[in-house]
Design an enzyme around this catalytic site. Sequence first.
Site, PDB file in Angstrom:
ATOM      1  N   LYS A 188       0.854  -1.191   0.000  1.00  0.00           N
ATOM      2  CA  LYS A 188       0.000   0.000   0.000  1.00  0.00           C
ATOM      3  C   LYS A 188       0.897   1.252   0.000  1.00  0.00           C
ATOM      4  O   LYS A 188       2.111   1.149   0.149  1.00  0.00           O
ATOM      5  CB  LYS A 188      -0.919  -0.006   1.217  1.00  0.00           C
ATOM      6  CG  LYS A 188      -1.405  -1.398   1.648  1.00  0.00           C
ATOM      7  CD  LYS A 188      -2.315  -2.101   0.661  1.00  0.00           C
ATOM      8  CE  LYS A 188      -2.769  -3.434   1.266  1.00  0.00           C
ATOM      9  NZ  LYS A 188      -3.567  -4.270   0.421  1.00  0.00           N
TER      10      LYS A 188
HETATM   11  C1  LIG Z   1      -4.187  -5.478   1.531  1.00  0.00           C
HETATM   12  C2  LIG Z   1      -5.628  -5.636   1.711  1.00  0.00           C
HETATM   13  C3  LIG Z   1      -6.159  -6.126   2.916  1.00  0.00           C
HETATM   14  C4  LIG Z   1      -5.320  -6.688   4.016  1.00  0.00           C
HETATM   15  O1  LIG Z   1      -4.472  -5.787   4.601  1.00  0.00           O
HETATM   16  P1  LIG Z   1      -3.416  -6.292   5.710  1.00  0.00           P
HETATM   17  O2  LIG Z   1      -2.921  -5.045   6.327  1.00  0.00           O
HETATM   18  O3  LIG Z   1      -2.361  -7.053   4.981  1.00  0.00           O
HETATM   19  O4  LIG Z   1      -4.164  -7.159   6.668  1.00  0.00           O
HETATM   20  C5  LIG Z   1      -7.536  -6.143   3.067  1.00  0.00           C
HETATM   21  N1  LIG Z   1      -8.345  -5.728   2.079  1.00  0.00           N
HETATM   22  C6  LIG Z   1      -7.882  -5.275   0.905  1.00  0.00           C
HETATM   23  C7  LIG Z   1      -8.841  -4.800  -0.141  1.00  0.00           C
HETATM   24  C8  LIG Z   1      -6.506  -5.236   0.674  1.00  0.00           C
HETATM   25  O5  LIG Z   1      -6.035  -4.811  -0.514  1.00  0.00           O
END
Ligand SMILES: *Cc1c(COP(=O)(O)O)cnc(C)c1O
Length: 384
Positions: A188
């Site tokens: 992200k």
């Molecule tokens: C990356 C992601 C998650 C999970 O995030 P984490 O911090 O790795 O638990 C959940 N939902 C979406 C849409 C994602 O892209």
Amino acid sequence: MTDKIPVAKPDLGPEEAEAVARVLATGWITQGPEVARLEAELAAFLGAPHAVAVSSCTTALHLALLAAGVGPGHEVIVPSHSFIATANAVRHAGATPVFADVELRTLNLDPADVARRIGPRTKAVLAVHQLGIPADLAPLQALCDEKELVLLEDAACAIGSEVRRGAVWERVGKPHSRAACFSFHPRKLLTTGDGGMIVTADAGFADACRRMRQHGMSLTDLQRHGAERVVFEEYVGPGYNYRLTDLQAAVGRVQLQKLPALVARRRELAARYLRGLAGVEELVLLEPPAWARWNWQSFYVRLGDACRRSLVEVMEDLLAQGISTRRGVMCSHLEPAFAGTSREGLERSELLRDRGLILPLFGSMSEAQVDRVVVALVDAVRAR
Ligand SMILES: *Cc1c(COP(=O)(O)O)cnc(C)c1O
């Protein structure tokens, strides 16, 4: 052969390392003053009254669902077309995910299909801002108001994305639902290694999340540390260890300072991709509507009907040129973990899964690298 181009790369520098060293030297290394500062700074950045830091977006979603009253016997409507954590979080809360289809234009929940899937056990709708593309919350909120459901947001990818409300631009996370959950995974824009944040306008909801992330404890370590007299904590309800560390929060605070410039850079690179790929009839491009500005967490294209090649063939051609790509978004209902789920009415999700492609995009990417991907992709989709 020219350099390899990765699909993504976190934007980290010496400032993050210095921030970690500074926290190490203080001796307070898990959830403490740095976490509190990150929460305050992120809340201010988003325009949200309360922010609660946790260990990931998955744990953020779990706590948000519990704080919203979701539990065994309930159903929560989610897109299947999402990273599997969206659906898993519903299971963590003891409830059942019910999959609704998405729109081809936005990759996000189709409100009409959500309406069709509401039943007597439905408790909440969990909307995803897929790949940082804001979902239009207004029709979903209207539906939730009418049916007395809770609306929650999986904003894992959406930090820095904006929506226009009337004349003003607001960041995703400024409360327009009960709560929004962000991820700080390296894939992200803002990363702390791993980490997450729950953002809400509801003080009681935020307090419930704060307690649950720390074993259900009535006092925080900060309160105990700052107390003038001896105080004992109580354990007042369900509890987990979902803390973010102060080491991670220190990284997050530096990343937050850099975020506006990073978003601006990604917008430039995405605009270059859009110009380079315009008019290629083998591809379907997604572009922001007038009411949204994306953070471009990913640059996404779909192979259109005019493209005779399979997704794997295109990805292999690009890999042979040193260019890493990823398939578009998965479908949870097609995974063994959700075996037995009906595929009925999820055609658009399945089409996107089979034909979606994520191209390299990261802050330190050069214009020349974008141009190289454009040339290689056009060759790949037109080959044979
Ligand atoms: C990356 C992601 C998650 C999970 O995030 P984490 O911090 O790795 O638990 C959940 N939902 C979406 C849409 C994602 O892209």
